[in-house]
Design an enzyme around this catalytic site. Structure first.
Site, PDB file in Angstrom:
ATOM      1  N   CYS A 185      -3.277   1.212 -18.459  1.00 34.06           N
ATOM      2  CA  CYS A 185      -2.859   1.097 -17.060  1.00 34.06           C
ATOM      3  C   CYS A 185      -1.579   1.898 -16.818  1.00 34.06           C
ATOM      4  O   CYS A 185      -0.974   1.771 -15.758  1.00 34.06           O
ATOM      5  CB  CYS A 185      -2.663  -0.372 -16.699  1.00 34.06           C
ATOM      6  SG  CYS A 185      -1.443  -1.204 -17.719  1.00 34.06           S
ATOM      7  N   CYS A 232       0.851  -1.200   0.000  1.00 33.57           N
ATOM      8  CA  CYS A 232       0.000   0.000   0.000  1.00 33.57           C
ATOM      9  C   CYS A 232       0.880   1.241   0.000  1.00 33.57           C
ATOM     10  O   CYS A 232       1.124   1.834   1.040  1.00 33.57           O
ATOM     11  CB  CYS A 232      -0.886   0.041   1.231  1.00 33.57           C
ATOM     12  SG  CYS A 232      -1.848  -1.428   1.501  1.00 33.57           S
TER      13      CYS A 232
END
Ligand code: SAH
Length: 456
Positions: free
Chosen positions: A413, A86
């Site tokens: 992406c 993260c």
């Protein structure tokens, strides 16, 4: 001296962050010399230590924050949390969305010279946690017990945890229970250094719309000790389980899966839906890890394609045919092309599963197959591309310019290669009408976009 670097390694400095890099690090400037600092946020002043000095930029370590950004969230989620991939978890979700939005705008302007193209506000998730439908965790041993979780960055040391904040909770639970059962049955972990032992990885996949769960046990040995008891216990204790699979990987490698896969119990696939399209997912199939946002992204692609039922559509880089099948709901005919043969097998069986008779798939490079189609008279009204991070092959872009479809829908992406490719299409006679960023991977730096281009 003009070109002298204004800082030295091991210097302690107080700096202000002005910007974020594409990987989410704070950028501070000392006399114009940029220093990148992990976890620094724009608007903040902080004490840093210079840990690396290169010719064009330096790297610093955050020591102490002096003034704090309103976007900083300061929740200590424990050691395990740090290694869960993260990169943006120190930024509020609102701040993350703003960061991604800005990044798309900046990159399109700088690399694509597309300052005037409208970039819509990014579409984020209502709940940006626990969205990943797949986990594959390494297994090790400590003090005679099995452990599993994440590797620490740049190491193969496992942090023992079942609490990934990105994985769907059913998956965390499945992994926790499988590990518990394997511990009770004394199944040994694989030891990488000695290349000995048994259990290498545990994988779990969950069909969010169907509630079906698959467990995959990956071992170094062809035999799975205590197999019967292990399977019985998983069936008895893991909620939602529909499929248990054994994969054997006896190689010295970082690659998770080996070539041999055996069904131990239940079905060999689980099912899931994206919108109304049903997908069969096997242990080895590629499948989008955040189907909620995948639907948001592909709905946008469908909206941009604006199909009436009369169009022929080409889906380049089609993978397992997710976009192709989405488009087939509204198009006369869809042609999909993809370089990985197994993905095309999945695409074909998914077309059959959904009863679509208006799709055709081919294996090969999009840049090779589409020109051949064109020679045989197959052209597209709408052409969709969804390339990997490196963007479209230049040969494919040239083929598009020759084929002249009325519309191109570009799903990307990677904003940098998107900007490069849009510039080529613009110069070749297309106009970029609008860009819709979608947050497919909250808490991480990944940004997806859906873009509409029309023939001028
Ligand atoms: N739209 C797909 C995923 C696209 S990801 C889905 O939703 O499932 C990009 C895909 O491009 C991958 O499946 C990759 O295998 C494929 N690919 C990479 N290079 C290619 C090429 N030159 N020609 C065709 N496909 C390619």
């Amino acid at each position: 001296m003009k070109n002298e670097i204004p800082v030295k390694k091991n210097d302690y400095l107080e700096v202000s962050f002005e910007d974020l890099t594409h990987d989410g690090h704070g950028v501070a400037k000392v006399d114009g010399y940029p220093i990148f600092v992990a976890k620094g946020l724009p608007g903040e002043t902080a004490k840093i230590k210079v840990i690396k000095v290169n010719k064009n930029y330096g790297v610093g370590k955050l020591i102490d924050i002096v003034t704090t950004s309103p976007y900083r969230v300061d929740i200590d989620r424990g050691e395990a949390h740090k290694y869960g991939g993260c990169q943006l978890e120190h930024i509020s979700y609102e701040g993350q969305l703003q960061f991604k939005q800005n990044q798309v705008k900046q990159v399109l302007t700088r690399l694509g010279k597309l300052a005037d193209v409208p970039v819509h506000p990014i579409l984020g998730m209502e709940n940006p946690w626990h969205y990943r439908n797949k986990a594959q965790v390494p297994v090790g041993e400590r003090d005679g017990k099995l452990i599993s979780g994440f590797y620490k960055p740049r190491s193969h040391e496992i942090v023992d945890t079942d609490e990934s904040v990105l994985h769907i909770k059913e998956i965390n639970e499945a992994i926790r229970i499988v590990k518990e059962i394997a511990n009770e049955l004394n199944i040994p972990a694989y030891n990488e250094e000695a290349h000995k032992g048994v259990l290498r990885h545990i994988m779990a996949r969950f069909g969010r719309q169907t509630g079906e769960l698959m467990v995959v046990i990956i071992t170094n040995t062809p035999e799975l000790p205590q197999q019967k008891k292990l399977v019985e216990q998983i069936v008895a204790r893991v909620p939602h389980v529909k499929s248990i699979v054994h994969n054997i990987n006896s190689k010295r490698t970082n690659v998770i899966f080996g070539d041999k896969t055996k069904l131990l119990w239940g079905a060999d696939v689980i099912y899931d839906y994206i919108g109304d399209v049903k997908f069969a997912i096997s242990a080895r199939s590629f499948y989008q890890v955040n189907p909620v946002q995948t639907k948001v992204l592909y709905d946008k692609a469908l909206e941009y394609a604006d199909l009436t039922g009369e169009e022929t559509v080409i889906d380049a880089y089609c993978g397992i045919g997710t976009i192709s099948l989405f488009l087939a709901q509204k198009a006369k005919k869809v042609y999909g092309v993809e370089i990985v043969p197994e993905a095309i097998e999945d695409a074909r069986s998914n077309a059959e599963l959904n009863g679509f008779t208006n799709v055709e798939f081919a294996v090969g490079g999009a840049e090779d197959v589409i020109p051949k189609w064109a020679e045989n008279g197959i052209t597209a009204d709408v052409l969709v591309v969804d390339p990997p991070r490196k963007g479209c092959d230049e040969k494919l872009l040239n083929t598009i310019l020759e084929m002249k479809p009325k519309k191109v829908v570009y799903v990307s992406c990677n904003p940098a290669t998107l900007a490069r490719d849009l510039r080529i299409l613009e110069d070749g006679g297309y106009r970029t009408m609008e860009v819709q960023p979608v947050d497919m991977f909250p808490q991480t730096t990944h940004v997806e976009c859906c873009v509409l281009l029309v023939k001028k």
